[in-house]
Design a protein around this motif. Sequence first.
Motif, PDB file in Angstrom:
ATOM      1  N   CYS A   1      -2.461  -7.938 -36.248  1.00  0.00           N
ATOM      2  CA  CYS A   1      -3.202  -6.759 -35.782  1.00  0.00           C
ATOM      3  C   CYS A   1      -2.229  -5.593 -35.655  1.00  0.00           C
ATOM      4  CB  CYS A   1      -3.867  -7.048 -34.437  1.00  0.00           C
ATOM      5  SG  CYS A   1      -4.840  -5.667 -33.809  1.00  0.00           S
ATOM      6  N   PHE A   2      -2.644  -4.422 -36.102  1.00  0.00           N
ATOM      7  CA  PHE A   2      -1.762  -3.247 -36.095  1.00  0.00           C
ATOM      8  C   PHE A   2      -2.260  -2.174 -35.128  1.00  0.00           C
ATOM      9  CE2 PHE A   2      -1.325  -5.424 -40.172  1.00  0.00           C
ATOM     10  CZ  PHE A   2       0.054  -5.585 -40.256  1.00  0.00           C
TER      11      PHE A   2
ATOM     12  N   SER B   1      -4.746   0.277 -32.669  1.00  0.00           N
ATOM     13  CA  SER B   1      -5.988   1.048 -32.781  1.00  0.00           C
ATOM     14  C   SER B   1      -5.863   2.278 -33.666  1.00  0.00           C
ATOM     15  CB  SER B   1      -6.410   1.495 -31.385  1.00  0.00           C
ATOM     16  OG  SER B   1      -5.395   2.312 -30.828  1.00  0.00           O
TER      17      SER B   1
ATOM     18  N   VAL C   1      -7.021  -8.478 -38.254  1.00  0.00           N
ATOM     19  CA  VAL C   1      -7.914  -7.410 -37.794  1.00  0.00           C
ATOM     20  C   VAL C   1      -7.780  -6.229 -38.758  1.00  0.00           C
ATOM     21  CG1 VAL C   1      -8.606  -5.960 -35.851  1.00  0.00           C
ATOM     22  CG2 VAL C   1      -7.456  -8.139 -35.421  1.00  0.00           C
TER      23      VAL C   1
ATOM     24  N   ARG D   1      -8.931  -2.519 -39.789  1.00  0.00           N
ATOM     25  CA  ARG D   1      -9.586  -1.385 -39.121  1.00  0.00           C
ATOM     26  C   ARG D   1     -10.362  -0.480 -40.077  1.00  0.00           C
ATOM     27  NH1 ARG D   1      -9.567  -1.017 -34.356  1.00  0.00           N
ATOM     28  NH2 ARG D   1     -10.250   1.139 -34.302  1.00  0.00           N
TER      29      ARG D   1
ATOM     30  N   GLY E   1     -12.843  -3.889 -37.490  1.00  0.00           N
ATOM     31  CA  GLY E   1     -13.008  -2.974 -36.348  1.00  0.00           C
ATOM     32  C   GLY E   1     -12.144  -3.403 -35.182  1.00  0.00           C
ATOM     33  N   TRP E   2     -12.773  -3.879 -34.134  1.00  0.00           N
ATOM     34  CA  TRP E   2     -12.069  -4.136 -32.880  1.00  0.00           C
ATOM     35  C   TRP E   2     -12.074  -5.626 -32.534  1.00  0.00           C
ATOM     36  CZ3 TRP E   2      -9.156  -0.887 -30.071  1.00  0.00           C
ATOM     37  CH2 TRP E   2      -8.818  -1.240 -28.772  1.00  0.00           C
ATOM     38  N   ALA E   3     -10.923  -6.190 -32.248  1.00  0.00           N
ATOM     39  CA  ALA E   3     -10.844  -7.617 -31.889  1.00  0.00           C
ATOM     40  C   ALA E   3     -10.699  -7.784 -30.378  1.00  0.00           C
ATOM     41  CB  ALA E   3      -9.620  -8.226 -32.563  1.00  0.00           C
TER      42      ALA E   3
ATOM     43  N   GLN F   1      -8.622  -8.820 -28.305  1.00  0.00           N
ATOM     44  CA  GLN F   1      -7.226  -9.258 -28.439  1.00  0.00           C
ATOM     45  C   GLN F   1      -6.737 -10.151 -27.296  1.00  0.00           C
ATOM     46  OE1 GLN F   1      -4.411  -6.819 -30.506  1.00  0.00           O
ATOM     47  NE2 GLN F   1      -3.018  -6.839 -28.781  1.00  0.00           N
TER      48      GLN F   1
ATOM     49  N   HIS G   1       2.488  -4.207 -34.995  1.00  0.00           N
ATOM     50  CA  HIS G   1       3.113  -2.923 -35.329  1.00  0.00           C
ATOM     51  C   HIS G   1       4.024  -2.452 -34.188  1.00  0.00           C
ATOM     52  CE1 HIS G   1       0.040  -1.953 -32.528  1.00  0.00           C
ATOM     53  NE2 HIS G   1       0.208  -0.660 -32.618  1.00  0.00           N
TER      54      HIS G   1
ATOM     55  N   ASN H   1       1.558  -1.741 -25.839  1.00  0.00           N
ATOM     56  CA  ASN H   1       0.551  -2.591 -25.175  1.00  0.00           C
ATOM     57  C   ASN H   1       0.549  -3.982 -25.798  1.00  0.00           C
ATOM     58  OD1 ASN H   1      -0.941  -0.651 -23.336  1.00  0.00           O
ATOM     59  ND2 ASN H   1      -1.113   0.423 -25.282  1.00  0.00           N
TER      60      ASN H   1
ATOM     61  N   GLU I   1       1.469  -7.599 -24.144  1.00  0.00           N
ATOM     62  CA  GLU I   1       0.410  -8.621 -24.105  1.00  0.00           C
ATOM     63  C   GLU I   1       0.867  -9.893 -24.830  1.00  0.00           C
ATOM     64  OE1 GLU I   1      -2.925  -6.459 -25.808  1.00  0.00           O
ATOM     65  OE2 GLU I   1      -2.781  -4.972 -24.215  1.00  0.00           O
TER      66      GLU I   1
ATOM     67  N   PHE J   1       4.748   3.882 -36.520  1.00  0.00           N
ATOM     68  CA  PHE J   1       4.914   5.284 -36.073  1.00  0.00           C
ATOM     69  C   PHE J   1       5.228   5.321 -34.573  1.00  0.00           C
ATOM     70  CE2 PHE J   1       0.476   4.046 -36.134  1.00  0.00           C
ATOM     71  CZ  PHE J   1       0.049   4.383 -34.864  1.00  0.00           C
TER      72      PHE J   1
ATOM     73  N   GLN K   1       7.514   2.952 -32.063  1.00  0.00           N
ATOM     74  CA  GLN K   1       7.442   1.532 -32.403  1.00  0.00           C
ATOM     75  C   GLN K   1       8.734   0.944 -32.982  1.00  0.00           C
ATOM     76  OE1 GLN K   1       3.956   1.758 -34.859  1.00  0.00           O
ATOM     77  NE2 GLN K   1       2.661   2.380 -33.137  1.00  0.00           N
TER      78      GLN K   1
HETATM   79  N1  UDP Z   1      -6.649  -3.686 -29.064  1.00  0.00           N
HETATM   80  C1  UDP Z   1      -7.665  -4.615 -29.000  1.00  0.00           C
HETATM   81  N2  UDP Z   1      -8.316  -4.915 -30.157  1.00  0.00           N
HETATM   82  C2  UDP Z   1      -8.001  -4.357 -31.349  1.00  0.00           C
HETATM   83  C3  UDP Z   1      -6.956  -3.414 -31.404  1.00  0.00           C
HETATM   84  C4  UDP Z   1      -6.282  -3.105 -30.247  1.00  0.00           C
HETATM   85  O1  UDP Z   1      -7.978  -5.141 -27.928  1.00  0.00           O
HETATM   86  O2  UDP Z   1      -8.632  -4.680 -32.344  1.00  0.00           O
HETATM   87  C5  UDP Z   1      -5.962  -3.310 -27.812  1.00  0.00           C
HETATM   88  C6  UDP Z   1      -4.676  -4.064 -27.618  1.00  0.00           C
HETATM   89  O3  UDP Z   1      -4.907  -5.218 -26.846  1.00  0.00           O
HETATM   90  C7  UDP Z   1      -3.813  -3.041 -26.899  1.00  0.00           C
HETATM   91  C8  UDP Z   1      -4.322  -1.698 -27.399  1.00  0.00           C
HETATM   92  O4  UDP Z   1      -5.621  -1.937 -27.887  1.00  0.00           O
HETATM   93  O5  UDP Z   1      -4.020  -3.111 -25.508  1.00  0.00           O
HETATM   94  C9  UDP Z   1      -3.477  -1.116 -28.533  1.00  0.00           C
HETATM   95  O6  UDP Z   1      -2.333  -0.553 -28.008  1.00  0.00           O
HETATM   96  P1  UDP Z   1      -0.925  -0.653 -28.719  1.00  0.00           P
HETATM   97  O7  UDP Z   1       0.049   0.057 -27.836  1.00  0.00           O
HETATM   98  O8  UDP Z   1      -0.599  -2.045 -29.034  1.00  0.00           O
HETATM   99  O9  UDP Z   1      -1.102   0.069 -30.113  1.00  0.00           O
HETATM  100  P2  UDP Z   1      -1.696   1.492 -30.598  1.00  0.00           P
HETATM  101  O10 UDP Z   1      -3.163   1.352 -30.589  1.00  0.00           O
HETATM  102  O11 UDP Z   1      -1.157   2.538 -29.660  1.00  0.00           O
HETATM  103  O12 UDP Z   1      -1.130   1.680 -31.956  1.00  0.00           O
END
Ligand code: UDP
Length: 501
Positions: free
Chosen positions: A297-298, A300, A326, A328, A357-359, A361, A376, A380, A384, A398, A401
């Motif tokens: 997963c990369f 949001s 995942v 997007r 879309g959204w997992a 996570q 990525h 967060n 996690e 970006f 990271q």
């Molecule tokens: N997230 C999620 N499902 C997804 C994508 C992201 O729950 O499909 C949550 C993930 O658990 C995290 C946040 O969204 O809490 C993404 O933050 P992160 O700092 O990892 O990456 P960014 O979105 O800033 O690139």
Amino acid sequence: MESFGVEGEYEKLKAIFLPFITPSHLVPVVDIARIFAMHGVDVTIITTPGNAAVFQSSIDRDASRGRSIQTHLVQLPHVPGLPEGVETINATTSKDIASKLFEALNKTIQTQFQQLLHQYKPDFFVSDMFYTWSVDAAAEFGIPRLIYVGGTYFAHCAMDSLERFEPHKKVESDDESFLIPGLPYNLEMTRSQIPERFKKPDDTFSYLMKIVKESEKRSHGSLFKSFYAFEGAYEELYRTIMGTKSWNVGPISSWVNQDAADKGSRGHGKEVEEGKGKEGWLAWLNSKKKGSVVYVCFGSMNNFSGTQIREIAHGLEDCGHDFMWVVRKIDEDESRAVVEEFEKRVEASEKGYLIWGWAPQLLILEHPAVGGVVTHCGMNTVIETVDAGLPMVTWPLFAEQFFNERLVVDVLKIAVPVGAKEWKTWGEFGNEVVGREKIAKAIGLLMGGGEEYEEVRRRVKALSEEAKKAIQIGGSSYNSLKDVIQEMKLLKLEKLKKPVA
Ligand code: UDP
């Protein structure tokens, strides 16, 4: 629930939280707001209806648990060129629309926030870093402003060193490595891996980040969702270089999201997976052996080129391990068709599962079938993943990271790098394409079970234990939350004791 009091406590603390409108800033700030409410603070979160929809179900559950927490909605004004209903900056928001949204948001939230300060009379507020104007509002109203800056302490310290010493200007080429001075660890990077703003100090974003840093220094203190065992040395360094206070309240996601409903709906508002129903991903993971699946997963905000998407698909198919990916956003019809075809093939062979879309996570990371994560390096996700005790393949894109990658690969030694070399401006594809061989190789090493990588697993499991201890009574983050709440109470008391002029 424990309410942290001070002697002579006379009434509840009131706080306002101002989260930003990208998922990775909104989600943790709402979690932080909820942790304050969980510990006896009366909390109001200010946001737009579209952003509230993402987290309101958690707030309603918290209120039914007896916590004093509510949302105050502000409507975005009409701005020419801003489509109706767009309220969030994420992978599907174009840069042009994102800047219009930023303009509309700042316009409305600033005025309404001033009114709310008078109406609610909070004792303190927590502002996202991008609301730089709120530092003046705090001074005017005479209450403390706490700032949420996101990112790791490690990244903040490294970026401060780049600003101060400019080591990237002393190398001949973009791929020659240099040392970032002044850190407890000898951190080496290349110019191609550091954010653009260090190379173009006069552009708009660099200017915005300067103002953010000034407002950070003028704040009463910063809130981080990190924990001491993860990067304690950098926490101390951050305080020294910034000259401000900071408190650690992480890992926030597992502290506040304690049941499946909270975890499943976090960041999305819904527990149902788009297109496949609620049980799809879970049934698939349930059919897999312990530790056998790599979760990919990369975050949001990612937006890959069609070529890169195809390389990921091939890399996953070639890696020899089961995977959950995942996906997007794929703008290009041809690549989308390739991935849809790929999805049919890998789901038929039961080697892979795609979530569009959204997992959910947090639920996926805690599933016993998951044995590793390709990330990525968004802060967060990194926290996690560590909290879940899982090792990582790092593929930074970006923001900060690439610094986070160095922390988990070089300092903590809990990750394997895919070998990404190029920092990208958000929303742009850049020039680098990470090939299928590199992707398959890094996953193969991480999941393959060689002695070196067993060590990686042991280290991340030990760190996960520390993460769990940090949020228990007497743990470092628990004590940190207690400290900041007590400090806010003492400041309130002092303010009340002051004679009225
Ligand atoms: N997230 C999620 N499902 C997804 C994508 C992201 O729950 O499909 C949550 C993930 O658990 C995290 C946040 O969204 O809490 C993404 O933050 P992160 O700092 O990892 O990456 P960014 O979105 O800033 O690139």
